[in-house]
Design a protein around this motif. Structure first.
Motif, PDB file in Angstrom:
ATOM      1  N   GLN A  47     -15.599-133.581 -35.868  1.00 45.11           N
ATOM      2  CA  GLN A  47     -14.192-133.688 -35.500  1.00 45.11           C
ATOM      3  C   GLN A  47     -13.612-132.317 -35.147  1.00 45.11           C
ATOM      4  OE1 GLN A  47     -11.750-135.669 -38.402  1.00 45.11           O
ATOM      5  NE2 GLN A  47      -9.886-135.530 -37.186  1.00 45.11           N
ATOM      6  N   ASP A  48     -13.911-131.319 -35.968  1.00 38.86           N
ATOM      7  CA  ASP A  48     -13.407-129.970 -35.686  1.00 38.86           C
ATOM      8  C   ASP A  48     -13.958-129.450 -34.363  1.00 38.86           C
ATOM      9  OD1 ASP A  48     -12.236-127.243 -36.876  1.00 38.86           O
ATOM     10  OD2 ASP A  48     -14.190-126.816 -35.985  1.00 38.86           O
ATOM     11  N   PHE A  49     -15.256-129.629 -34.149  1.00 35.43           N
ATOM     12  CA  PHE A  49     -15.893-129.128 -32.932  1.00 35.43           C
ATOM     13  C   PHE A  49     -15.268-129.778 -31.701  1.00 35.43           C
ATOM     14  CE2 PHE A  49     -19.060-128.476 -29.705  1.00 35.43           C
ATOM     15  CZ  PHE A  49     -19.688-127.279 -30.039  1.00 35.43           C
ATOM     16  N   SER A  50     -15.069-131.083 -31.751  1.00 31.31           N
ATOM     17  CA  SER A  50     -14.511-131.805 -30.604  1.00 31.31           C
ATOM     18  C   SER A  50     -13.083-131.374 -30.317  1.00 31.31           C
ATOM     19  CB  SER A  50     -14.577-133.315 -30.853  1.00 31.31           C
ATOM     20  OG  SER A  50     -15.918-133.759 -30.927  1.00 31.31           O
ATOM     21  N   GLN A  51     -12.323-131.089 -31.369  1.00 30.41           N
ATOM     22  CA  GLN A  51     -10.940-130.642 -31.172  1.00 30.41           C
ATOM     23  C   GLN A  51     -10.884-129.242 -30.571  1.00 30.41           C
ATOM     24  OE1 GLN A  51      -9.252-131.115 -35.102  1.00 30.41           O
ATOM     25  NE2 GLN A  51      -8.699-133.254 -34.747  1.00 30.41           N
ATOM     26  N   ARG A  52     -11.781-128.361 -31.006  1.00 34.23           N
ATOM     27  CA  ARG A  52     -11.782-126.994 -30.495  1.00 34.23           C
ATOM     28  C   ARG A  52     -12.346-126.914 -29.076  1.00 34.23           C
ATOM     29  NH1 ARG A  52     -11.303-122.985 -34.659  1.00 34.23           N
ATOM     30  NH2 ARG A  52     -11.454-123.927 -36.726  1.00 34.23           N
ATOM     31  N   PHE A  53     -13.352-127.736 -28.815  1.00 31.35           N
ATOM     32  CA  PHE A  53     -14.052-127.645 -27.530  1.00 31.35           C
ATOM     33  C   PHE A  53     -14.125-129.022 -26.868  1.00 31.35           C
ATOM     34  CE2 PHE A  53     -16.087-124.741 -30.685  1.00 31.35           C
ATOM     35  CZ  PHE A  53     -15.568-123.542 -30.201  1.00 31.35           C
ATOM     36  N   PRO A  54     -12.982-129.542 -26.413  1.00 35.50           N
ATOM     37  CA  PRO A  54     -12.955-130.888 -25.823  1.00 35.50           C
ATOM     38  C   PRO A  54     -13.768-131.002 -24.541  1.00 35.50           C
ATOM     39  CG  PRO A  54     -10.862-129.748 -25.460  1.00 35.50           C
ATOM     40  CD  PRO A  54     -11.652-128.905 -26.423  1.00 35.50           C
ATOM     41  N   GLU A  55     -14.111-129.875 -23.939  1.00 30.27           N
ATOM     42  CA  GLU A  55     -14.894-129.903 -22.701  1.00 30.27           C
ATOM     43  C   GLU A  55     -16.376-130.131 -22.958  1.00 30.27           C
ATOM     44  OE1 GLU A  55     -14.961-125.653 -24.192  1.00 30.27           O
ATOM     45  OE2 GLU A  55     -13.552-127.349 -24.127  1.00 30.27           O
ATOM     46  N   VAL A  56     -16.777-130.163 -24.237  1.00 32.17           N
ATOM     47  CA  VAL A  56     -18.181-130.366 -24.606  1.00 32.17           C
ATOM     48  C   VAL A  56     -18.391-131.828 -24.959  1.00 32.17           C
ATOM     49  CG1 VAL A  56     -20.048-129.681 -26.158  1.00 32.17           C
ATOM     50  CG2 VAL A  56     -18.290-128.008 -25.492  1.00 32.17           C
ATOM     51  N   SER A  57     -19.476-132.410 -24.472  1.00 39.10           N
ATOM     52  CA  SER A  57     -19.835-133.791 -24.797  1.00 39.10           C
ATOM     53  C   SER A  57     -20.733-133.778 -26.020  1.00 39.10           C
ATOM     54  CB  SER A  57     -20.541-134.448 -23.605  1.00 39.10           C
ATOM     55  OG  SER A  57     -20.932-135.765 -23.928  1.00 39.10           O
ATOM     56  N   LEU A  58     -20.169-134.091 -27.170  1.00 42.77           N
ATOM     57  CA  LEU A  58     -20.892-133.968 -28.434  1.00 42.77           C
ATOM     58  C   LEU A  58     -21.699-135.234 -28.717  1.00 42.77           C
ATOM     59  CD1 LEU A  58     -21.076-131.749 -30.602  1.00 42.77           C
ATOM     60  CD2 LEU A  58     -19.346-133.004 -31.901  1.00 42.77           C
ATOM     61  N   ASP A  59     -22.990-135.066 -28.959  1.00 45.50           N
ATOM     62  CA  ASP A  59     -23.854-136.163 -29.379  1.00 45.50           C
ATOM     63  C   ASP A  59     -23.812-136.213 -30.897  1.00 45.50           C
ATOM     64  OD1 ASP A  59     -26.003-137.826 -30.152  1.00 45.50           O
ATOM     65  OD2 ASP A  59     -27.065-137.413 -28.284  1.00 45.50           O
ATOM     66  N   THR A  60     -23.189-137.235 -31.444  1.00 44.06           N
ATOM     67  CA  THR A  60     -22.899-137.259 -32.875  1.00 44.06           C
ATOM     68  C   THR A  60     -24.078-137.711 -33.734  1.00 44.06           C
ATOM     69  OG1 THR A  60     -22.008-139.506 -32.659  1.00 44.06           O
ATOM     70  CG2 THR A  60     -20.455-137.673 -32.473  1.00 44.06           C
ATOM     71  N   ASN A  61     -25.209-138.000 -33.118  1.00 40.74           N
ATOM     72  CA  ASN A  61     -26.356-138.427 -33.920  1.00 40.74           C
ATOM     73  C   ASN A  61     -27.579-137.526 -33.752  1.00 40.74           C
ATOM     74  OD1 ASN A  61     -27.832-140.251 -35.672  1.00 40.74           O
ATOM     75  ND2 ASN A  61     -28.914-140.913 -33.828  1.00 40.74           N
ATOM     76  N   ALA A  62     -27.658-136.803 -32.637  1.00 36.45           N
ATOM     77  CA  ALA A  62     -28.879-136.058 -32.320  1.00 36.45           C
ATOM     78  C   ALA A  62     -29.149-134.934 -33.311  1.00 36.45           C
ATOM     79  CB  ALA A  62     -28.776-135.472 -30.916  1.00 36.45           C
ATOM     80  N   LEU A  63     -30.436-134.716 -33.606  1.00 36.83           N
ATOM     81  CA  LEU A  63     -30.838-133.563 -34.408  1.00 36.83           C
ATOM     82  C   LEU A  63     -30.789-132.301 -33.571  1.00 36.83           C
ATOM     83  CD1 LEU A  63     -33.860-135.047 -36.405  1.00 36.83           C
ATOM     84  CD2 LEU A  63     -31.554-134.595 -37.247  1.00 36.83           C
ATOM     85  N   TYR A  64     -31.058-132.424 -32.267  1.00 39.65           N
ATOM     86  CA  TYR A  64     -30.903-131.306 -31.343  1.00 39.65           C
ATOM     87  C   TYR A  64     -30.756-131.866 -29.937  1.00 39.65           C
ATOM     88  CZ  TYR A  64     -35.945-132.183 -30.985  1.00 39.65           C
ATOM     89  OH  TYR A  64     -37.168-132.778 -30.840  1.00 39.65           O
ATOM     90  N   VAL A  65     -30.144-131.069 -29.068  1.00 40.56           N
ATOM     91  CA  VAL A  65     -29.869-131.489 -27.694  1.00 40.56           C
ATOM     92  C   VAL A  65     -30.138-130.314 -26.761  1.00 40.56           C
ATOM     93  CG1 VAL A  65     -28.056-132.143 -26.061  1.00 40.56           C
ATOM     94  CG2 VAL A  65     -28.138-133.227 -28.298  1.00 40.56           C
ATOM     95  N   GLU A  66     -30.797-130.574 -25.651  1.00 36.23           N
ATOM     96  CA  GLU A  66     -30.961-129.567 -24.604  1.00 36.23           C
ATOM     97  C   GLU A  66     -30.226-130.018 -23.355  1.00 36.23           C
ATOM     98  OE1 GLU A  66     -34.264-127.006 -22.024  1.00 36.23           O
ATOM     99  OE2 GLU A  66     -34.943-128.644 -23.322  1.00 36.23           O
ATOM    100  N   ASP A  67     -29.485-129.105 -22.761  1.00 31.29           N
ATOM    101  CA  ASP A  67     -28.776-129.406 -21.518  1.00 31.29           C
ATOM    102  C   ASP A  67     -28.653-128.128 -20.702  1.00 31.29           C
ATOM    103  OD1 ASP A  67     -27.118-130.226 -19.440  1.00 31.29           O
ATOM    104  OD2 ASP A  67     -25.783-131.384 -20.731  1.00 31.29           O
ATOM    105  N   SER A  68     -29.322-128.102 -19.571  1.00 27.19           N
ATOM    106  CA  SER A  68     -29.192-127.008 -18.602  1.00 27.19           C
ATOM    107  C   SER A  68     -29.470-125.633 -19.208  1.00 27.19           C
ATOM    108  CB  SER A  68     -27.799-127.020 -17.968  1.00 27.19           C
ATOM    109  OG  SER A  68     -27.519-128.274 -17.389  1.00 27.19           O
ATOM    110  N   GLY A  69     -30.568-125.529 -19.932  1.00 27.69           N
ATOM    111  CA  GLY A  69     -30.968-124.237 -20.477  1.00 27.69           C
ATOM    112  C   GLY A  69     -30.271-123.815 -21.743  1.00 27.69           C
ATOM    113  N   VAL A  70     -29.514-124.729 -22.354  1.00 28.31           N
ATOM    114  CA  VAL A  70     -28.835-124.436 -23.615  1.00 28.31           C
ATOM    115  C   VAL A  70     -29.223-125.521 -24.620  1.00 28.31           C
ATOM    116  CG1 VAL A  70     -26.634-124.094 -24.789  1.00 28.31           C
ATOM    117  CG2 VAL A  70     -26.903-123.383 -22.400  1.00 28.31           C
TER     118      VAL A  70
END
Length: 321
Positions: A136-159
């Motif tokens: 919840q905190d992360f989504s409020q601070r960075f609404p431009e990020v698409s947060l995967d709420t279940n993944a152990l890790y996520v890769e997207d475009s070199g990050v």
């Protein structure tokens, strides 16, 4: 296998800060260091992410081997933690991360290290992961990020970003597999006595509370009675009659009292009981289905996996006492 065309050893920079967490910096150290397999697969260096002494939260001190300019040359940058979600990291570090990513470096944020990447703007418009308690905190601070709420890790475009604590191990092993074969990465995992790949995501570790009581006494009494007879079948019409309400009124009041529909609440209660039975007994799946009131083994397995992202058998193997 992601090894460079020149067949050179990839360089890894682990960025550290004051008040560091010993566990979080030890994860990339073990996975990418030479001590685990007594072979050199990565050139690992600790990089000072800020000026001054680098002390842990329990008084340990680390002497870094490089400064931020090393980020201009390395292949992989790991930010293994961050000391507080409210503090924006220094601009020199954030700019160095952005330049490294722009030239093609793989940038990894473990646990709260994802906040550093988000403050740098590297996660804007991308998918990301973080610890479930901070969603919840992360989504409020960075609404431009698409947060995967279940993944152990996520890769997207070199990050790459990971969830909390132990998920950093999963993430670093994933990076290892990107540069070398799964066979070698599995050797590292075995040496660390951890699974090379974990089934499911964060859902199996998240505390998902169900309302125990509400402000409606009639609803409370009904919920208690259903818990004592959870294996029975229930219809909305019969339940509404038992509390002297119309079906429509009962549906509205139950939802208002619990924040859930009756069907959602009943399924959650049955799944919670199934969790306990899987962890604390040796009952067969068929016996658990009978005790929890699911209409079939197939439906039980589907509902369980839908909620926890793992099968009942996998849950038992992981949590059985």
């Amino acid at each position: 296998m992601y090894l460079t065309e020149k067949n050179t050893i990839p360089s890894v920079a682990v960025v550290v800060f004051n008040h560091f967490s010993p566990f979080h910096i030890s994860v990339p150290s073990i996975v990418f260091g030479r001590d685990t397999l007594n072979e050199t697969f990565f050139e690992l260096k600790f990089v000072a992410g800020e000026q001054g002494p680098i002390l842990s939260d329990i008084g340990m001190e680390i002497h870094t081997e490089a400064q931020l300019d090393f980020l201009e040359y390395c292949d992989i940058i790991v930010v293994p933690y961050w000391r507080t979600i409210d503090e924006r990291p220094n601009e020199k570090l954030l700019n160095a991360l952005c330049r490294a990513h722009a030239r093609g470096a793989l940038v990894v944020g473990l646990c709260l290290g994802g906040y550093v990447l988000a403050y740098a703007g590297l996660l804007a418009g991308k998918r990301a992961a973080t610890h479930w308690e901070l969603e919840q905190d992360f989504s409020q601070r960075f609404p431009e990020v698409s947060l995967d709420t279940n993944a152990l890790y996520v890769e997207d475009s070199g990050v790459i970003t990971s969830a909390g604590t132990a998920a950093g191990i999963d993430c670093c092993l994933y990076v290892f597999r990107k540069y070398y074969s799964s066979t070698i990465a599995n050797r590292v995992a075995r040496r660390m006595v951890v699974p090379p790949y974990r089934d499911g995501g964060q859902a199996q570790f998240i505390d998902q509370p169900i309302p125990v009581t509400t402000s409606d006494l009639r609803i409370n009494a009904l919920m208690d009675n259903i818990r004592r007879n959870i294996n029975q079948k229930y219809s909305l019409d019969e339940l509404a009659d038992s509390v002297m309400m119309t079906r429509r009124t009962f549906t509205r009041k139950f939802n208002r009292a619990t924040g859930m529909s009756f069907g959602e609440w009943l399924t959650a209660e049955r799944l919670n009981l199934a969790q306990d039975l899987l962890e604390s007994t040796d009952l067969s799946i068929e016996q658990i289905v009978a005790k929890t009131g699911f209409s079939s083994v197939l439906i039980f397995r589907d509902k369980f996996k839908e909620r926890y992202e793992v099968t009942p058998n996998r849950w038992r193997k992981t949590f059985h006492q």
